[in-house]
Scaffold this motif. Structure first.
Motif, PDB file in Angstrom:
ATOM      1  N   GLY A  64       0.807  -1.130   0.169  1.00  0.00           N
ATOM      2  CA  GLY A  64      -0.074   0.093  -0.057  1.00  0.00           C
ATOM      3  C   GLY A  64       0.928   1.086  -0.069  1.00  0.00           C
ATOM      4  O   GLY A  64       0.181   2.364   0.271  1.00  0.00           O
ATOM      5  N   THR A  65       2.158   1.281  -0.268  1.00  0.00           N
ATOM      6  CA  THR A  65       2.922   2.495  -0.216  1.00  0.00           C
ATOM      7  C   THR A  65       3.166   3.160  -1.554  1.00  0.00           C
ATOM      8  O   THR A  65       3.658   4.349  -1.608  1.00  0.00           O
ATOM      9  CB  THR A  65       4.219   2.180   0.404  1.00  0.00           C
ATOM     10  N   ARG A  66       3.004   2.528  -2.723  1.00  0.00           N
ATOM     11  CA  ARG A  66       3.372   2.831  -4.118  1.00  0.00           C
ATOM     12  C   ARG A  66       2.051   2.685  -4.664  1.00  0.00           C
ATOM     13  O   ARG A  66       1.334   1.690  -4.868  1.00  0.00           O
ATOM     14  CB  ARG A  66       4.432   2.004  -4.665  1.00  0.00           C
ATOM     15  N   ILE A  67       1.830   3.484  -5.809  1.00  0.00           N
ATOM     16  CA  ILE A  67       0.887   3.334  -6.919  1.00  0.00           C
ATOM     17  C   ILE A  67       1.408   3.468  -8.345  1.00  0.00           C
ATOM     18  O   ILE A  67       2.342   4.252  -8.572  1.00  0.00           O
ATOM     19  CB  ILE A  67      -0.174   4.622  -6.753  1.00  0.00           C
ATOM     20  N   ALA A  68       0.964   2.675  -9.043  1.00  0.00           N
ATOM     21  CA  ALA A  68       1.326   2.675 -10.517  1.00  0.00           C
ATOM     22  C   ALA A  68       0.148   3.113 -11.165  1.00  0.00           C
ATOM     23  O   ALA A  68      -0.906   2.868 -10.881  1.00  0.00           O
ATOM     24  CB  ALA A  68       1.581   1.146 -10.891  1.00  0.00           C
ATOM     25  N   LEU A  69       0.538   4.000 -12.287  1.00  0.00           N
ATOM     26  CA  LEU A  69      -0.312   4.923 -12.914  1.00  0.00           C
ATOM     27  C   LEU A  69      -0.330   4.560 -14.606  1.00  0.00           C
ATOM     28  O   LEU A  69       0.821   4.635 -15.107  1.00  0.00           O
ATOM     29  CB  LEU A  69      -0.354   6.331 -12.915  1.00  0.00           C
ATOM     30  N   ALA A  70      -1.446   4.305 -15.075  1.00  0.00           N
ATOM     31  CA  ALA A  70      -1.240   4.170 -16.548  1.00  0.00           C
ATOM     32  C   ALA A  70      -1.801   5.582 -17.245  1.00  0.00           C
ATOM     33  O   ALA A  70      -2.869   5.902 -16.790  1.00  0.00           O
ATOM     34  CB  ALA A  70      -2.218   3.156 -16.985  1.00  0.00           C
ATOM     35  N   ILE A  71      -1.018   6.266 -17.945  1.00  0.00           N
ATOM     36  CA  ILE A  71      -1.162   7.563 -18.380  1.00  0.00           C
ATOM     37  C   ILE A  71      -1.466   7.444 -19.983  1.00  0.00           C
ATOM     38  O   ILE A  71      -0.855   6.866 -20.745  1.00  0.00           O
ATOM     39  CB  ILE A  71      -0.054   8.471 -18.221  1.00  0.00           C
ATOM     40  N   ASP A  72      -2.749   8.085 -20.095  1.00  0.00           N
ATOM     41  CA  ASP A  72      -3.349   8.013 -21.694  1.00  0.00           C
ATOM     42  C   ASP A  72      -3.026   9.610 -22.101  1.00  0.00           C
ATOM     43  O   ASP A  72      -4.269  10.398 -21.830  1.00  0.00           O
ATOM     44  CB  ASP A  72      -4.548   7.408 -21.681  1.00  0.00           C
ATOM     45  N   GLU A  73      -2.305  10.151 -22.994  1.00  0.00           N
ATOM     46  CA  GLU A  73      -2.175  11.410 -23.075  1.00  0.00           C
ATOM     47  C   GLU A  73      -3.285  12.002 -24.538  1.00  0.00           C
ATOM     48  O   GLU A  73      -3.113  13.054 -25.076  1.00  0.00           O
ATOM     49  CB  GLU A  73      -0.829  11.953 -23.456  1.00  0.00           C
ATOM     50  N   ARG A  74      -3.913  10.895 -25.019  1.00  0.00           N
ATOM     51  CA  ARG A  74      -4.740  10.995 -25.993  1.00  0.00           C
ATOM     52  C   ARG A  74      -5.917  12.026 -25.724  1.00  0.00           C
ATOM     53  O   ARG A  74      -6.623  12.503 -26.447  1.00  0.00           O
ATOM     54  CB  ARG A  74      -5.370   9.684 -26.539  1.00  0.00           C
ATOM     55  N   HIS A  75      -6.208  12.136 -24.270  1.00  0.00           N
ATOM     56  CA  HIS A  75      -7.439  13.059 -24.045  1.00  0.00           C
ATOM     57  C   HIS A  75      -6.693  14.336 -23.009  1.00  0.00           C
ATOM     58  O   HIS A  75      -5.435  14.301 -22.968  1.00  0.00           O
ATOM     59  CB  HIS A  75      -8.272  12.157 -22.902  1.00  0.00           C
ATOM     60  N   GLY A  76      -7.776  15.231 -23.049  1.00  0.00           N
ATOM     61  CA  GLY A  76      -7.282  16.560 -22.551  1.00  0.00           C
ATOM     62  C   GLY A  76      -6.897  17.582 -23.540  1.00  0.00           C
ATOM     63  O   GLY A  76      -7.209  17.352 -24.633  1.00  0.00           O
ATOM     64  N   GLY A  77      -6.048  18.302 -23.162  1.00  0.00           N
ATOM     65  CA  GLY A  77      -6.018  19.486 -23.933  1.00  0.00           C
ATOM     66  C   GLY A  77      -5.021  19.384 -25.228  1.00  0.00           C
ATOM     67  O   GLY A  77      -4.852  20.024 -26.257  1.00  0.00           O
ATOM     68  N   ALA A  82       0.183   9.334 -27.219  1.00  0.00           N
ATOM     69  CA  ALA A  82       1.529   9.266 -26.220  1.00  0.00           C
ATOM     70  C   ALA A  82       0.879   8.834 -24.831  1.00  0.00           C
ATOM     71  O   ALA A  82      -0.176   8.895 -24.552  1.00  0.00           O
ATOM     72  CB  ALA A  82       2.148  10.087 -26.211  1.00  0.00           C
ATOM     73  N   GLY A  83       1.708   8.175 -24.076  1.00  0.00           N
ATOM     74  CA  GLY A  83       1.492   7.990 -22.704  1.00  0.00           C
ATOM     75  C   GLY A  83       2.618   7.268 -22.129  1.00  0.00           C
ATOM     76  O   GLY A  83       3.720   7.333 -22.487  1.00  0.00           O
ATOM     77  N   ALA A  84       2.384   6.857 -20.611  1.00  0.00           N
ATOM     78  CA  ALA A  84       3.470   6.328 -19.878  1.00  0.00           C
ATOM     79  C   ALA A  84       2.698   5.378 -18.733  1.00  0.00           C
ATOM     80  O   ALA A  84       1.776   5.668 -18.375  1.00  0.00           O
ATOM     81  CB  ALA A  84       4.168   7.705 -19.316  1.00  0.00           C
ATOM     82  N   ALA A  85       3.813   4.583 -18.202  1.00  0.00           N
ATOM     83  CA  ALA A  85       3.571   3.897 -16.875  1.00  0.00           C
ATOM     84  C   ALA A  85       4.351   4.601 -15.860  1.00  0.00           C
ATOM     85  O   ALA A  85       5.597   4.633 -16.176  1.00  0.00           O
ATOM     86  CB  ALA A  85       3.685   2.360 -17.033  1.00  0.00           C
ATOM     87  N   ARG A  86       3.583   5.119 -14.805  1.00  0.00           N
ATOM     88  CA  ARG A  86       4.656   5.600 -13.660  1.00  0.00           C
ATOM     89  C   ARG A  86       4.300   5.209 -12.489  1.00  0.00           C
ATOM     90  O   ARG A  86       3.136   4.542 -12.047  1.00  0.00           O
ATOM     91  CB  ARG A  86       4.068   7.167 -13.676  1.00  0.00           C
ATOM     92  N   VAL A  87       5.275   5.013 -11.581  1.00  0.00           N
ATOM     93  CA  VAL A  87       5.372   4.717 -10.185  1.00  0.00           C
ATOM     94  C   VAL A  87       5.452   5.722  -9.315  1.00  0.00           C
ATOM     95  O   VAL A  87       6.712   6.478  -9.450  1.00  0.00           O
ATOM     96  CB  VAL A  87       6.090   3.443 -10.053  1.00  0.00           C
ATOM     97  N   LEU A  88       4.583   6.078  -8.408  1.00  0.00           N
ATOM     98  CA  LEU A  88       4.855   7.034  -7.365  1.00  0.00           C
ATOM     99  C   LEU A  88       4.842   6.576  -5.997  1.00  0.00           C
ATOM    100  O   LEU A  88       4.123   5.558  -5.852  1.00  0.00           O
ATOM    101  CB  LEU A  88       3.453   8.013  -7.516  1.00  0.00           C
ATOM    102  N   LEU A 100       8.165   4.429 -17.562  1.00  0.00           N
ATOM    103  CA  LEU A 100       8.432   3.695 -18.522  1.00  0.00           C
ATOM    104  C   LEU A 100       7.594   4.265 -19.845  1.00  0.00           C
ATOM    105  O   LEU A 100       6.178   4.762 -19.342  1.00  0.00           O
ATOM    106  CB  LEU A 100       7.963   2.215 -18.711  1.00  0.00           C
ATOM    107  N   THR A 101       7.940   4.729 -20.885  1.00  0.00           N
ATOM    108  CA  THR A 101       7.198   5.404 -21.975  1.00  0.00           C
ATOM    109  C   THR A 101       7.274   4.786 -23.048  1.00  0.00           C
ATOM    110  O   THR A 101       8.004   4.853 -24.099  1.00  0.00           O
ATOM    111  CB  THR A 101       7.962   6.793 -22.245  1.00  0.00           C
ATOM    112  N   PRO A 102       6.198   3.983 -23.445  1.00  0.00           N
ATOM    113  CA  PRO A 102       5.918   3.524 -24.512  1.00  0.00           C
ATOM    114  C   PRO A 102       5.637   4.446 -25.891  1.00  0.00           C
ATOM    115  O   PRO A 102       5.680   5.716 -25.503  1.00  0.00           O
ATOM    116  CB  PRO A 102       4.874   2.347 -24.355  1.00  0.00           C
ATOM    117  N   GLY A 103       5.417   3.891 -26.990  1.00  0.00           N
ATOM    118  CA  GLY A 103       4.837   4.633 -28.083  1.00  0.00           C
ATOM    119  C   GLY A 103       3.608   5.353 -28.232  1.00  0.00           C
ATOM    120  O   GLY A 103       3.241   6.028 -29.294  1.00  0.00           O
TER     121      GLY A 103
END
Length: 353
Positions: free
Chosen positions: A148-161, A166-172, A183-186
């Motif tokens: 419960g100390t870390r969170i992984a995020l799937a980011i989808d940049e096709r939405h928003g302004g 593009a997108g990324a997988a991030r760990v916070l 990690l930044t896929p295509g």
């Protein structure tokens, strides 16, 4: 004793069921969505409970001791008594933005996520401990590490302004908001999942790749797809098995594939197609049983499948389109949420534990 694949508990709803949860002892099942009630039902003997909600529930979670249930309902987060429905606290998280996910994190704290925000809340009061804004948006999927100390995020940049492909997988780190790995896929990332020990993250992307990377630092360990000559699977959903040995990935090509976590080598896939048979359509949801011996998938052919590591199907169950799916903690039950009902399917006593 019911046969595997028997619907042990149908729960009628007046709208789509977007959120389900089992109690930690696997004796109760909660479901909610676009209608005005969160329904908590015993699996067997017990008293049903209906909890009024606003009708935009996208996330529910039982507390580790089962006494409370957290609810993401439109812009608000609430904590309720799981046996009476009484409100412990309730309030907006980020006015103007819907809450998409609520989970229990470290030390009993709650983690709530919108399209652009990760927030850690005190369980006792709902007070905000930490808010981390995510830019660029959109947060398409999340997973918490087991501790419960870390969170992984799937980011989808096709939405928003910016509307970027593009997108990324991030760990916070949840306590500080610090980015630990990326990690930044295509293209946009659809889904993420932590390994049980929290050291690795599996992700799948709209660039037709499935990748494993280190949570700390983001170094890629292996990649499938996205290169000339590779099979096009169009992965969109995934899960780790609780022992960290296997993963299951569902794709738009109609298959759920069990892969070795260490290498990405394929162990099994479902369904098995007969000669001349057609694809069942895109896999929309996958899950691994708690004992790591079985996996489940839901496709747009409106069938839920339970299969083993030899690709043998234990059952198929016809449903409406599945919107959410998960195993009970003891593995005996598989819960699914559909457009007008939720179902608890019996996996059989032999598959419990």
């Amino acid at each position: 004793m019911s046969e595997p694949g028997t619907v042990a508990l149908p729960v009628k709803h007046d709208g789509s069921v977007q959120a389900i949860a089992f109690s930690p002892d696997s004796t109760r099942f909660a479901s909610a969505g676009s209608d005005s009630l969160l329904r908590v039902r015993p699996i067997g003997i017990g008293v049903p409970l209906d909890i009024p909600v606003d009708g935009s529930v996208t996330g529910i979670a039982f507390s580790p001791d089962g006494s409370k249930i957290a609810v993401a309902d439109f812009e608000s987060v609430s904590l309720r008594d799981s046996t009476t429905g009484a409100v412990v606290w309730q309030g907006p998280l980020d006015p103007g933005n819907s809450v998409n996910t609520v989970r229990f994190g470290a030390n009993g704290q709650l983690v709530a996520v919108t399209d652009t925000l990760v927030a850690v809340l005190e369980q006792a009061t709902g007070a905000t401990v930490k808010r981390t804004s995510v830019d660029p948006p959109l947060i398409a999927d999340v997973d918490l590490s087991r501790d419960g100390t870390r969170i992984a995020l799937a980011i989808d940049e096709r939405h928003g302004g910016n509307h970027k492909f593009a997108g990324a997988a991030r760990v916070l780190d949840l306590a500080t908001g610090t980015e630990l790995g990326k990690l930044t896929p295509g293209n946009a990332v659809h889904a993420v999942a932590f390994s049980p020990d929290g050291t690795k993250v599996l992700c799948c992307s709209a660039d037709d790749t499935t990748r494993m990377f280190k949570a700390q630092g983001g170094a890629e360990e292996w990649r499938l797809g996205g290169e000339d000559g590779d099979e096009v699977t169009a992965p969109s959903c995934l899960a780790f098995d609780p022992k960290g040995i296997w993963t299951v990935v569902g794709g738009a090509d109609g298959f759920a594939r069990v892969l070795e976590a260490e290498s990405g080598a394929q162990k099994a896939r479902a369904p098995k197609l007969v000669a001349g048979g057609s694809s069942p359509g895109a896999v929309t949801h996958v899950a691994f049983s708690p004992n790591g011996k079985l996996a489940a998938s839901a496709c747009i052919d409106n069938l839920v499948r339970l299969f083993n590591l030899n690709s043998d199907e234990l059952y198929t169950v016809s449903t409406e389109e599945v919107l959410t799916m998960r195993f009970s903690p003891n593995g005996r039950w598989l819960g699914v949420g559909c457009f007008d009902r939720a179902l608890v399917i019996d996996n059989g006593e032999a598959n419990q534990g």
